[in-house]
Design a protein around this motif. Structure first.
Motif, PDB file in Angstrom:
ATOM      1  N   VAL A  46      58.933 -32.094  48.571  1.00 40.08           N
ATOM      2  CA  VAL A  46      57.639 -32.052  49.259  1.00 40.08           C
ATOM      3  C   VAL A  46      57.077 -33.474  49.344  1.00 40.08           C
ATOM      4  O   VAL A  46      57.405 -34.335  48.534  1.00 40.08           O
ATOM      5  N   THR A  47      56.221 -33.665  50.313  1.00 38.89           N
ATOM      6  CA  THR A  47      55.530 -34.948  50.475  1.00 38.89           C
ATOM      7  C   THR A  47      54.348 -34.729  51.394  1.00 38.89           C
ATOM      8  O   THR A  47      53.956 -33.577  51.660  1.00 38.89           O
ATOM      9  N   SER A  48      53.787 -35.792  51.914  1.00 38.50           N
ATOM     10  CA  SER A  48      52.624 -35.714  52.797  1.00 38.50           C
ATOM     11  C   SER A  48      52.813 -36.722  53.925  1.00 38.50           C
ATOM     12  O   SER A  48      53.516 -37.736  53.781  1.00 38.50           O
ATOM     13  N   VAL A  49      52.159 -36.433  55.050  1.00 43.44           N
ATOM     14  CA  VAL A  49      52.216 -37.373  56.165  1.00 43.44           C
ATOM     15  C   VAL A  49      51.603 -38.709  55.771  1.00 43.44           C
ATOM     16  O   VAL A  49      52.014 -39.776  56.269  1.00 43.44           O
ATOM     17  N   TRP A  50      50.645 -38.676  54.833  1.00 45.34           N
ATOM     18  CA  TRP A  50      50.050 -39.934  54.369  1.00 45.34           C
ATOM     19  C   TRP A  50      51.092 -40.863  53.751  1.00 45.34           C
ATOM     20  O   TRP A  50      50.906 -42.081  53.726  1.00 45.34           O
ATOM     21  N   ALA A  51      52.187 -40.271  53.268  1.00 40.81           N
ATOM     22  CA  ALA A  51      53.224 -41.100  52.627  1.00 40.81           C
ATOM     23  C   ALA A  51      53.838 -42.091  53.613  1.00 40.81           C
ATOM     24  O   ALA A  51      54.274 -43.181  53.219  1.00 40.81           O
ATOM     25  N   LEU A  52      53.902 -41.719  54.896  1.00 42.10           N
ATOM     26  CA  LEU A  52      54.437 -42.653  55.886  1.00 42.10           C
ATOM     27  C   LEU A  52      53.636 -43.951  55.920  1.00 42.10           C
ATOM     28  O   LEU A  52      54.198 -45.049  55.875  1.00 42.10           O
ATOM     29  N   PHE A  53      52.316 -43.848  55.986  1.00 40.45           N
ATOM     30  CA  PHE A  53      51.467 -45.043  56.048  1.00 40.45           C
ATOM     31  C   PHE A  53      51.459 -45.782  54.720  1.00 40.45           C
ATOM     32  O   PHE A  53      51.458 -47.019  54.686  1.00 40.45           O
ATOM     33  N   ILE A  54      51.463 -45.025  53.627  1.00 39.28           N
ATOM     34  CA  ILE A  54      51.408 -45.661  52.309  1.00 39.28           C
ATOM     35  C   ILE A  54      52.699 -46.441  52.031  1.00 39.28           C
ATOM     36  O   ILE A  54      52.657 -47.627  51.667  1.00 39.28           O
ATOM     37  N   LEU A  83      49.173 -50.906  41.705  1.00 39.65           N
ATOM     38  CA  LEU A  83      47.874 -51.263  42.272  1.00 39.65           C
ATOM     39  C   LEU A  83      47.669 -50.584  43.630  1.00 39.65           C
ATOM     40  O   LEU A  83      46.584 -50.063  43.922  1.00 39.65           O
ATOM     41  N   TRP A  84      48.713 -50.576  44.462  1.00 36.13           N
ATOM     42  CA  TRP A  84      48.618 -49.951  45.778  1.00 36.13           C
ATOM     43  C   TRP A  84      48.443 -48.439  45.673  1.00 36.13           C
ATOM     44  O   TRP A  84      47.658 -47.851  46.413  1.00 36.13           O
ATOM     45  N   GLU A  85      49.149 -47.811  44.736  1.00 38.33           N
ATOM     46  CA  GLU A  85      49.018 -46.365  44.556  1.00 38.33           C
ATOM     47  C   GLU A  85      47.615 -46.005  44.089  1.00 38.33           C
ATOM     48  O   GLU A  85      47.027 -45.013  44.563  1.00 38.33           O
ATOM     49  N   LEU A  86      47.059 -46.815  43.190  1.00 34.09           N
ATOM     50  CA  LEU A  86      45.702 -46.547  42.720  1.00 34.09           C
ATOM     51  C   LEU A  86      44.688 -46.728  43.847  1.00 34.09           C
ATOM     52  O   LEU A  86      43.786 -45.895  44.027  1.00 34.09           O
ATOM     53  N   ALA A  87      44.831 -47.804  44.636  1.00 32.24           N
ATOM     54  CA  ALA A  87      43.866 -48.082  45.703  1.00 32.24           C
ATOM     55  C   ALA A  87      43.912 -47.008  46.785  1.00 32.24           C
ATOM     56  O   ALA A  87      42.864 -46.485  47.218  1.00 32.24           O
ATOM     57  N   LEU A 104      43.093 -41.757  35.692  1.00 29.91           N
ATOM     58  CA  LEU A 104      42.358 -41.081  36.755  1.00 29.91           C
ATOM     59  C   LEU A 104      43.218 -40.076  37.516  1.00 29.91           C
ATOM     60  O   LEU A 104      42.841 -39.631  38.600  1.00 29.91           O
ATOM     61  N   GLY A 105      44.381 -39.754  36.985  1.00 28.62           N
ATOM     62  CA  GLY A 105      45.276 -38.828  37.662  1.00 28.62           C
ATOM     63  C   GLY A 105      45.958 -39.431  38.878  1.00 28.62           C
ATOM     64  O   GLY A 105      46.667 -38.725  39.600  1.00 28.62           O
ATOM     65  N   LEU A 106      45.763 -40.745  39.099  1.00 25.46           N
ATOM     66  CA  LEU A 106      46.321 -41.393  40.282  1.00 25.46           C
ATOM     67  C   LEU A 106      47.567 -42.219  39.974  1.00 25.46           C
ATOM     68  O   LEU A 106      48.429 -42.388  40.836  1.00 25.46           O
ATOM     69  N   ILE A 107      47.659 -42.759  38.768  1.00 30.69           N
ATOM     70  CA  ILE A 107      48.852 -43.500  38.344  1.00 30.69           C
ATOM     71  C   ILE A 107      49.176 -43.064  36.919  1.00 30.69           C
ATOM     72  O   ILE A 107      48.316 -42.559  36.188  1.00 30.69           O
ATOM     73  N   THR A 108      50.433 -43.276  36.531  1.00 34.37           N
ATOM     74  CA  THR A 108      50.859 -42.904  35.191  1.00 34.37           C
ATOM     75  C   THR A 108      51.945 -43.853  34.707  1.00 34.37           C
ATOM     76  O   THR A 108      52.793 -44.302  35.507  1.00 34.37           O
ATOM     77  N   ALA A 109      51.921 -44.168  33.420  1.00 36.93           N
ATOM     78  CA  ALA A 109      52.888 -45.107  32.852  1.00 36.93           C
ATOM     79  C   ALA A 109      54.289 -44.509  32.800  1.00 36.93           C
ATOM     80  O   ALA A 109      55.272 -45.247  32.732  1.00 36.93           O
TER      81      ALA A 109
END
Length: 290
Positions: free
Chosen positions: A52-60, A94-98, A121-126
């Motif tokens: 699975v993925t998202s269309v947003w992944a193309l731009f990211i 940094l890009w994933e968090l932003a 913040l649930g946005l990045i993980t070590a």
């Protein structure tokens, strides 16, 4: 494959920035689908491999890898591979968090790492540090390196497109475009410099060969046909001696010698003496007058 230009075919040109962004976006999109499918199989043993993925992944992914490309071109001569990939990994976090924070403002963030222990913040993980590092190595050595080597090859008889600054067609135009690909132009300029240096060296060698040939031809002509306008030293000396001899002969003819003049003087003296003695000897007194 990189080819050289011919008289009938223009040289290939690098991909445009938009074309490279598209390839990077497709690569990231594909890798995300494969990664989530593999994760589902490892965690839940799901043989359906539902990626699975998202269309947003193309731009990211497209924008993220395009910026990594710029980093690669700036750091490849300064840092080793491991250091560069560490920088890429930090940039990815940094890009994933932003982008996650931005999408969360619209309730559109497609990922959530809240179930991981070392998340932020649930946005990045070590826990994803090692996968991101390996992905950075793959992106640089396989994706970016080969994408920068791609070139547009012009079909025979293609005409230059108007308004785009390049060949008509290509991505979105039905043909090929001839615009510098921005980042990919670095390798193109280096190749052009090397080709120009080779052409200049060939021209210099040809000029040297032509000059040598002309010099040899001139020497051969000089040996076969000596110049009549520049007589040799011996010839000039002989001419001077002949001229002096002729001058002496002329002077000798115009000026009689001393002996000749002396003989003429003696003859004149004898003639004068005869004239004086002539009357005295020729007149005798007549005896009958006595």
């Amino acid at each position: 494959m990189i080819t050289t230009a011919t008289a009938d075919r223009p040289p290939p040109v690098p991909l445009t920035v938009l074309s490279r962004w598209y390839l990077y976006a497709i690569h990231g999109y594909f890798c995300e689908v494969m990664f989530t499918a593999a994760w589902e199989f490892v965690v839940n043993c799901n043989w359906k491999f539902p990626g699975v993925t998202s269309v947003w992944a193309l731009f990211i992914y497209g924008t993220c890898i395009l910026i990594v490309e710029r980093m690669y071109l700036g750091l490849r001569g300064r840092c080793p591979l491991l250091v560069r990939c560490l920088i890429y990994t930090l940039w990815t976090y940094l890009w994933e968090l932003a982008t996650g924070l931005l999408l969360r403002q619209f309730d559109a963030c497609p990922w959530d790492y809240s179930q991981f222990r070392y998340n932020f913040l649930g946005l990045i993980t070590a826990e994803y540090a090692l996968p991101w590092f390996c992905a950075s190595v793959l992106v640089e050595r396989l994706v970016i390196h080969n994408t920068l080597r791609l070139r547009y090859h012009h079909a025979p008889g293609s005409q230059a497109g108007a308004g785009g600054g390049g060949e008509g067609g290509g991505c979105g135009g039905g043909g090929e475009r001839e615009r510098d690909g921005g980042t990919g132009g670095t390798e193109r300029r280096a190749a052009e410099r090397r080709a120009a240096e080779r052409r200049a060296a060939e021209r210099r060698a040809a000029e040297r060969r032509a000059q040598s040939s002309r010099a040899q031809s001139s020497r051969a002509q000089s040996a076969e046909q000596p110049s009549a306008e520049q007589p040799s030293t011996e010839r000039r000396a002989a001419e001077r001696r002949a001229a002096e001899h002729r001058a002496q002969s002329s002077r000798a003819q115009k000026q009689p010698s001393a002996e000749h003049r002396a003989a003429e003087r003696r003859a004149a003296k004898r003639r004068a003496a005869k004239r004086r003695a002539g009357p005295q000897e020729g007149i005798k007194p007549s005896t009958f007058l006595l």
